[in-house]
Design a protein around this motif. Structure first.
Motif, PDB file in Angstrom:
ATOM      1  N   ALA A  22       9.616   0.580  -2.226  1.00 10.69           N
ATOM      2  CA  ALA A  22       9.730   0.493  -0.773  1.00 10.69           C
ATOM      3  C   ALA A  22       8.335   0.685  -0.195  1.00 10.69           C
ATOM      4  O   ALA A  22       7.599   1.574  -0.624  1.00 10.69           O
ATOM      5  CB  ALA A  22      10.672   1.565  -0.252  1.00 10.69           C
ATOM      6  N   GLN A  23       7.984  -0.167   0.782  1.00 12.66           N
ATOM      7  CA  GLN A  23       6.643  -0.109   1.354  1.00 12.66           C
ATOM      8  C   GLN A  23       6.706  -0.437   2.833  1.00 12.66           C
ATOM      9  O   GLN A  23       7.352  -1.412   3.230  1.00 12.66           O
ATOM     10  CB  GLN A  23       5.773  -1.118   0.611  1.00 12.66           C
ATOM     11  N   ALA A  24       6.038   0.374   3.646  1.00 12.71           N
ATOM     12  CA  ALA A  24       5.982   0.102   5.080  1.00 12.71           C
ATOM     13  C   ALA A  24       5.195  -1.175   5.324  1.00 12.71           C
ATOM     14  O   ALA A  24       4.181  -1.420   4.680  1.00 12.71           O
ATOM     15  CB  ALA A  24       5.314   1.267   5.806  1.00 12.71           C
ATOM     16  N   VAL A  25       5.703  -1.997   6.242  1.00 11.98           N
ATOM     17  CA  VAL A  25       4.988  -3.195   6.672  1.00 11.98           C
ATOM     18  C   VAL A  25       4.900  -3.166   8.196  1.00 11.98           C
ATOM     19  O   VAL A  25       5.633  -2.434   8.853  1.00 11.98           O
ATOM     20  CB  VAL A  25       5.665  -4.505   6.160  1.00 11.98           C
ATOM     21  N   HIS A  86       9.863   4.835  13.899  1.00 14.09           N
ATOM     22  CA  HIS A  86       8.503   5.146  13.451  1.00 14.09           C
ATOM     23  C   HIS A  86       8.406   6.572  12.896  1.00 14.09           C
ATOM     24  O   HIS A  86       8.916   7.511  13.498  1.00 14.09           O
ATOM     25  CB  HIS A  86       7.531   4.974  14.615  1.00 14.09           C
ATOM     26  N   GLY A  87       7.766   6.706  11.751  1.00 21.37           N
ATOM     27  CA  GLY A  87       7.490   8.015  11.184  1.00 21.37           C
ATOM     28  C   GLY A  87       8.641   8.654  10.427  1.00 21.37           C
ATOM     29  O   GLY A  87       8.482   9.739   9.870  1.00 21.37           O
ATOM     30  N   VAL A  88       9.789   8.032  10.387  1.00 19.64           N
ATOM     31  CA  VAL A  88      10.943   8.592   9.681  1.00 19.64           C
ATOM     32  C   VAL A  88      10.923   8.106   8.235  1.00 19.64           C
ATOM     33  O   VAL A  88      10.698   6.928   7.968  1.00 19.64           O
ATOM     34  CB  VAL A  88      12.268   8.185  10.366  1.00 19.64           C
ATOM     35  N   LEU A  89      11.156   9.024   7.294  1.00 25.76           N
ATOM     36  CA  LEU A  89      11.226   8.674   5.875  1.00 25.76           C
ATOM     37  C   LEU A  89      12.632   8.179   5.564  1.00 25.76           C
ATOM     38  O   LEU A  89      13.611   8.886   5.806  1.00 25.76           O
ATOM     39  CB  LEU A  89      10.894   9.879   4.998  1.00 25.76           C
ATOM     40  N   ALA A 113      10.309   5.223   1.772  1.00 28.19           N
ATOM     41  CA  ALA A 113       9.095   4.917   2.525  1.00 28.19           C
ATOM     42  C   ALA A 113       9.318   5.327   3.972  1.00 28.19           C
ATOM     43  O   ALA A 113      10.452   5.348   4.452  1.00 28.19           O
ATOM     44  CB  ALA A 113       8.745   3.432   2.454  1.00 28.19           C
ATOM     45  N   ALA A 114       8.231   5.660   4.651  1.00 29.05           N
ATOM     46  CA  ALA A 114       8.306   5.978   6.074  1.00 29.05           C
ATOM     47  C   ALA A 114       8.009   4.721   6.876  1.00 29.05           C
ATOM     48  O   ALA A 114       7.077   3.980   6.558  1.00 29.05           O
ATOM     49  CB  ALA A 114       7.311   7.080   6.424  1.00 29.05           C
ATOM     50  N   ALA A 115       8.805   4.497   7.898  1.00 24.03           N
ATOM     51  CA  ALA A 115       8.567   3.345   8.771  1.00 24.03           C
ATOM     52  C   ALA A 115       7.295   3.595   9.571  1.00 24.03           C
ATOM     53  O   ALA A 115       7.020   4.711  10.006  1.00 24.03           O
ATOM     54  CB  ALA A 115       9.752   3.140   9.702  1.00 24.03           C
ATOM     55  N   ASP A 116       6.504   2.557   9.765  1.00 29.23           N
ATOM     56  CA  ASP A 116       5.220   2.654  10.452  1.00 29.23           C
ATOM     57  C   ASP A 116       5.071   1.436  11.351  1.00 29.23           C
ATOM     58  O   ASP A 116       5.044   0.311  10.866  1.00 29.23           O
ATOM     59  CB  ASP A 116       4.103   2.704   9.406  1.00 29.23           C
ATOM     60  N   LEU A 117       4.988   1.665  12.651  1.00 31.90           N
ATOM     61  CA  LEU A 117       4.867   0.547  13.580  1.00 31.90           C
ATOM     62  C   LEU A 117       3.660  -0.325  13.285  1.00 31.90           C
ATOM     63  O   LEU A 117       3.657  -1.516  13.541  1.00 31.90           O
ATOM     64  CB  LEU A 117       4.749   1.056  15.019  1.00 31.90           C
TER      65      LEU A 117
END
Length: 136
Positions: A22-25, A86-89, A113-117
């Motif tokens: 899992a990877q933030a995009v 945003h910022g939640v794992l 993964a943590a969501a990242d805007l």
């Protein structure tokens, strides 16, 4: 004439997929990728997640990816989530389902993964030497 209905459990479970990542995009989404199940009769992969709670909800799939959809390599599949907070794992699980509708029950093919805007930062490149140390 007697109709025989096979017990669906006697058909067996497919083997689980492997190597889930899992990877933030960019845009608050998370991209999942995994290697296919070694079973020949996989119809789809069901994706589950914890909605940020820490416990994956295996009763309610987030999405399903068919065996011909989002096939990005010899054995690799991918899925990109909707926009997440945003910022939640988030923790995800993927299970294989066969043509008979039987889903295997693994709980160890998981990734977080943590969501990242803004997505992952891009690496900066500097070149020195021939250009006198200037950053291009």
């Amino acid at each position: 004439n007697e109709v025989v209905i096979e017990d669906i459990d006697s058909l067996g479970y497919p083997q689980p997929p492997s190597n889930l990542t899992a990877q933030a995009v960019t845009g608050g989404r998370i991209e999942l990728s995994w290697d296919s199940s070694p079973s020949d009769d996989v119809k789809q992969y069901n994706i589950y997640y914890d909605a940020g709670s820490g416990v994956i909800d295996y009763d309610n799939p987030l999405a399903s990816v068919t065996s011909v959809q989002d096939y990005i390599g010899r054995l690799t599949y991918r899925y990109v989530t909707p926009v997440l907070e945003h910022g939640v794992l988030y923790t995800f699980g993927v299970r294989a389902e066969n043509m008979a509708g039987v889903e295997e029950k693994n709980t160890d093919v998981v990734a977080s993964a943590a969501a990242d805007l803004y997505g992952p930062s891009k690496p900066s490149v500097s070149i020195s030497g021939a250009y006198g140390g200037r950053i291009l």
